[in-house]
Scaffold this motif. Structure first.
Motif, PDB file in Angstrom:
ATOM      1  N   LYS A  63       0.850  -1.184   0.000  1.00 58.35           N
ATOM      2  CA  LYS A  63       0.000   0.000   0.000  1.00 58.35           C
ATOM      3  C   LYS A  63       0.889   1.239   0.000  1.00 58.35           C
ATOM      4  CE  LYS A  63      -4.005  -1.992   2.379  1.00 58.35           C
ATOM      5  NZ  LYS A  63      -4.939  -1.844   3.537  1.00 58.35           N
ATOM      6  N   LYS A  64       0.374   2.328  -0.524  1.00 65.61           N
ATOM      7  CA  LYS A  64       1.169   3.554  -0.611  1.00 65.61           C
ATOM      8  C   LYS A  64       1.631   4.041   0.754  1.00 65.61           C
ATOM      9  CE  LYS A  64      -0.681   5.419  -4.930  1.00 65.61           C
ATOM     10  NZ  LYS A  64      -1.385   6.560  -5.584  1.00 65.61           N
ATOM     11  N   GLU A  65       0.786   3.811   1.783  1.00 65.31           N
ATOM     12  CA  GLU A  65       1.127   4.315   3.108  1.00 65.31           C
ATOM     13  C   GLU A  65       2.165   3.452   3.828  1.00 65.31           C
ATOM     14  OE1 GLU A  65      -3.021   2.321   3.519  1.00 65.31           O
ATOM     15  OE2 GLU A  65      -1.885   3.510   2.041  1.00 65.31           O
ATOM     16  N   TRP A  66       2.450   2.255   3.289  1.00 63.91           N
ATOM     17  CA  TRP A  66       3.473   1.418   3.912  1.00 63.91           C
ATOM     18  C   TRP A  66       4.855   1.901   3.468  1.00 63.91           C
ATOM     19  CZ3 TRP A  66       1.162  -4.019   2.416  1.00 63.91           C
ATOM     20  CH2 TRP A  66      -0.050  -4.209   3.119  1.00 63.91           C
ATOM     21  N   GLN A  67       5.656   2.331   4.395  1.00 64.04           N
ATOM     22  CA  GLN A  67       6.992   2.824   4.073  1.00 64.04           C
ATOM     23  C   GLN A  67       8.064   1.774   4.328  1.00 64.04           C
ATOM     24  OE1 GLN A  67       7.457   5.869   2.608  1.00 64.04           O
ATOM     25  NE2 GLN A  67       5.208   5.903   2.607  1.00 64.04           N
ATOM     26  N   LYS A  68       7.812   0.850   5.253  1.00 69.09           N
ATOM     27  CA  LYS A  68       8.849  -0.085   5.675  1.00 69.09           C
ATOM     28  C   LYS A  68       8.472  -1.555   5.463  1.00 69.09           C
ATOM     29  CE  LYS A  68      10.343   3.115   9.294  1.00 69.09           C
ATOM     30  NZ  LYS A  68      10.531   3.316  10.752  1.00 69.09           N
ATOM     31  N   CYS A  69       7.253  -1.816   5.044  1.00 67.61           N
ATOM     32  CA  CYS A  69       6.767  -3.196   4.920  1.00 67.61           C
ATOM     33  C   CYS A  69       6.157  -3.430   3.542  1.00 67.61           C
ATOM     34  CB  CYS A  69       5.715  -3.492   5.990  1.00 67.61           C
ATOM     35  SG  CYS A  69       6.319  -3.326   7.670  1.00 67.61           S
ATOM     36  N   GLY A  70       5.993  -4.695   3.198  1.00 71.63           N
ATOM     37  CA  GLY A  70       5.351  -5.056   1.944  1.00 71.63           C
ATOM     38  C   GLY A  70       5.010  -6.530   1.928  1.00 71.63           C
ATOM     39  N   ILE A  71       4.103  -6.916   1.051  1.00 75.97           N
ATOM     40  CA  ILE A  71       3.806  -8.333   0.830  1.00 75.97           C
ATOM     41  C   ILE A  71       4.818  -8.828  -0.184  1.00 75.97           C
ATOM     42  CG2 ILE A  71       2.064 -10.014   0.132  1.00 75.97           C
ATOM     43  CD1 ILE A  71      -0.063  -7.859   0.725  1.00 75.97           C
ATOM     44  N   LEU A  72       5.754  -9.625   0.289  1.00 73.86           N
ATOM     45  CA  LEU A  72       6.903 -10.009  -0.529  1.00 73.86           C
ATOM     46  C   LEU A  72       6.843 -11.479  -0.913  1.00 73.86           C
ATOM     47  CD1 LEU A  72       9.711  -9.298  -1.719  1.00 73.86           C
ATOM     48  CD2 LEU A  72      10.688  -9.921   0.510  1.00 73.86           C
ATOM     49  N   PHE A  73       7.085 -11.760  -2.196  1.00 78.25           N
ATOM     50  CA  PHE A  73       7.272 -13.118  -2.714  1.00 78.25           C
ATOM     51  C   PHE A  73       8.713 -13.177  -3.196  1.00 78.25           C
ATOM     52  CE2 PHE A  73       2.842 -12.177  -2.924  1.00 78.25           C
ATOM     53  CZ  PHE A  73       2.160 -13.373  -2.761  1.00 78.25           C
ATOM     54  N   GLN A  74       9.545 -13.977  -2.530  1.00 79.15           N
ATOM     55  CA  GLN A  74      10.981 -13.910  -2.816  1.00 79.15           C
ATOM     56  C   GLN A  74      11.640 -15.278  -2.730  1.00 79.15           C
ATOM     57  OE1 GLN A  74      13.813 -12.076   0.078  1.00 79.15           O
ATOM     58  NE2 GLN A  74      14.219 -10.616  -1.561  1.00 79.15           N
ATOM     59  N   SER A  75      12.661 -15.480  -3.584  1.00 75.00           N
ATOM     60  CA  SER A  75      13.451 -16.701  -3.523  1.00 75.00           C
ATOM     61  C   SER A  75      14.293 -16.683  -2.254  1.00 75.00           C
ATOM     62  CB  SER A  75      14.358 -16.817  -4.750  1.00 75.00           C
ATOM     63  OG  SER A  75      15.250 -15.724  -4.808  1.00 75.00           O
ATOM     64  N   GLN A  76      14.605 -17.879  -1.724  1.00 70.79           N
ATOM     65  CA  GLN A  76      15.402 -17.972  -0.508  1.00 70.79           C
ATOM     66  C   GLN A  76      16.897 -17.921  -0.786  1.00 70.79           C
ATOM     67  OE1 GLN A  76      12.820 -21.455   1.044  1.00 70.79           O
ATOM     68  NE2 GLN A  76      13.699 -20.534   2.875  1.00 70.79           N
ATOM     69  N   SER A  77      17.268 -17.977  -2.040  1.00 69.84           N
ATOM     70  CA  SER A  77      18.666 -17.853  -2.431  1.00 69.84           C
ATOM     71  C   SER A  77      18.701 -17.150  -3.778  1.00 69.84           C
ATOM     72  CB  SER A  77      19.329 -19.232  -2.522  1.00 69.84           C
ATOM     73  OG  SER A  77      18.647 -20.054  -3.452  1.00 69.84           O
ATOM     74  N   THR A  78      19.892 -16.807  -4.255  1.00 69.12           N
ATOM     75  CA  THR A  78      19.968 -16.138  -5.556  1.00 69.12           C
ATOM     76  C   THR A  78      19.430 -17.055  -6.638  1.00 69.12           C
ATOM     77  OG1 THR A  78      22.247 -16.916  -5.835  1.00 69.12           O
ATOM     78  CG2 THR A  78      21.934 -14.729  -4.890  1.00 69.12           C
ATOM     79  N   GLY A  79      18.706 -16.490  -7.570  1.00 69.67           N
ATOM     80  CA  GLY A  79      18.108 -17.294  -8.630  1.00 69.67           C
ATOM     81  C   GLY A  79      16.606 -17.394  -8.465  1.00 69.67           C
TER      82      GLY A  79
END
Length: 393
Positions: free
Chosen positions: A294-310
């Motif tokens: 959300k625009k008001e979130w400055q430090k957080c987000g809903i993140l989908f991320q790999s656990q290692s490079t790649g």
């Protein structure tokens, strides 16, 4: 046009024709396979209680199933028969393990971690099973298991089994210097389940439950196509080896193309529909993924991320820089794992890996529906917090 240019154009036309021929033949096989699958569905053969209950990619649920089958005191009532078959199918028949006195535990605690499955014969020997589907190795994981075993049972009295979908090795930081055996769901576990099914041929409830679990494993390991159609497909591939090799060698480019051309626009639409901002990173040299906030979130987000490079082993949840925000709200119920300094409201493993099957589901739209459901669930829970005047920073 020179003779050389004419020959090059001719060669390219031949390649295109052969590619079109390959796609046409593969398409016919897939149609036959889909027809056979629909016939099986109409006969009720695709009903699977494990899939309905959401077992799928969750290691802990598979560990519970495997442990129950391996347990001589399990509800299956077959004493140590399944465990004995398991030792034979995984090459441990000569380990000298006493199956009749064995006790099986899941999530067994040790000083610096937990063991997925621990089998103790109470005669001085143990078997440790580390169950990995999509999760990455924890720091020095197998090394810690080996030390635990050595300190408590002495040298030579432990076998460590590293279980994955396809029998891959553990990471170097986890397994270097450790004696362990790689086994896979697609080979050893599937064979074991089938052998147990044969053993219980006259016991219909156990037999059919094992059949359903075997079918789930076949789906997880991409073996759901009938054997006759697989053989037909392999022959076509062998007859078009150059074209198959060319496609295989360009998979990385294909993945980036699909994610940029299909997934990114799909994510942009989801973000717009839900009033969120989107950030994407597909660089294979970094942690890949995407976030919605959300625009008001400055430090957080809903993140989908790999656990290692790649591109492997994706997890998701509410991510915050550990030094920039402190969230004391507990773990959201839609997330499977408890909170950490980085994932302060908990996290879950993505039920997809960024492999060729995921690329297919990105193109056909299944993947984005899954992502949208994840985001909607987490926004729903955050909405309950906001109703209590609790806002993410």
């Amino acid at each position: 046009m020179t003779a050389e240019q004419e020959q090059k154009q001719k060669d390219e036309e031949i390649d295109i024709n052969r590619c079109n021929q390959l796609f046409g033949l593969v398409g016919k096989i897939l149609i036959k396979s889909d027809t056979a699958k629909e016939e099986r569905r109409q006969r009720g053969e695709l009903f699977n209680v494990f899939r309905v209950c959401g077992v799928n990619h969750y290691e802990t649920r598979h560990s519970a199933i495997l442990a129950e089958l391996l347990n001589p005191s399990g509800s299956h009532g077959q004493t140590d028969a399944f465990l004995s078959i398991f030792l034979e199918d995984t090459g441990l028949k000569d380990f000298g393990f006493n199956t009749s006195t064995a006790v099986v535990q899941t999530e067994s605690s040790m000083a610096n971690g937990r063991i997925d499955i621990l089998i103790n014969d109470n005669r001085g020997k143990i078997i440790i099973i580390e169950n990995k589907i999509y999760a990455a190795d924890q720091k020095e994981q197998l090394k810690r298991y080996a030390k635990f075993a050595r300190d408590n049972y002495g040298d030579g009295n432990t076998r460590i089994l590293y279980l994955t979908l396809n029998g891959r090795d553990a990471s170097g930081q986890s397994g270097d210097g450790v004696e362990y055996i790689t086994i896979s769901y697609g080979d050893e576990i599937l064979k074991w389940i089938r052998d147990c099914t044969v053993y219980c041929a006259s016991k219909p409830i156990i037999r059919e439950t094992l059949v359903q679990y075997a079918n789930l494993i076949k789906e997880l390991t991409n073996q759901s196509m009938d054997a006759k159609h697989v053989e037909e497909l392999l022959k076509v591939m062998a007859n078009h080896a150059d074209e198959v090799a060319a496609m295989y060698n360009h998979f990385d480019e294909y993945r980036e193309f699909v994610m940029n051309t299909y997934l990114k626009p799909q994510l942009e639409k989801v973000a717009k529909d839900l009033g969120l901002e989107l950030e994407c990173n597909w660089s294979a040299k970094q942690y890949t993924g995407f976030s919605l906030r959300k625009k008001e979130w400055q430090k957080c987000g809903i993140l989908f991320q790999s656990q290692s490079t790649g591109y492997g082993n994706y997890i998701w949840g509410i991510s915050c820089h550990r030094d920039s925000a402190k969230l004391d709200y507990g773990t959201l119920s839609c997330l499977q794992n408890s909170n950490t300094p980085w994932w302060q409201l908990g996290y879950s493993k993505l039920e997809y890996n960024m492999d060729v099957n995921t690329m297919r589901d990105i193109v056909n739209g299944k993947f984005i529906q899954y992502i949208k459901a994840c985001v909607t669930d987490i926004l729903g829970e955050l909405g309950k917090l906001e109703a209590k005047d609790i806002q993410l920073p």
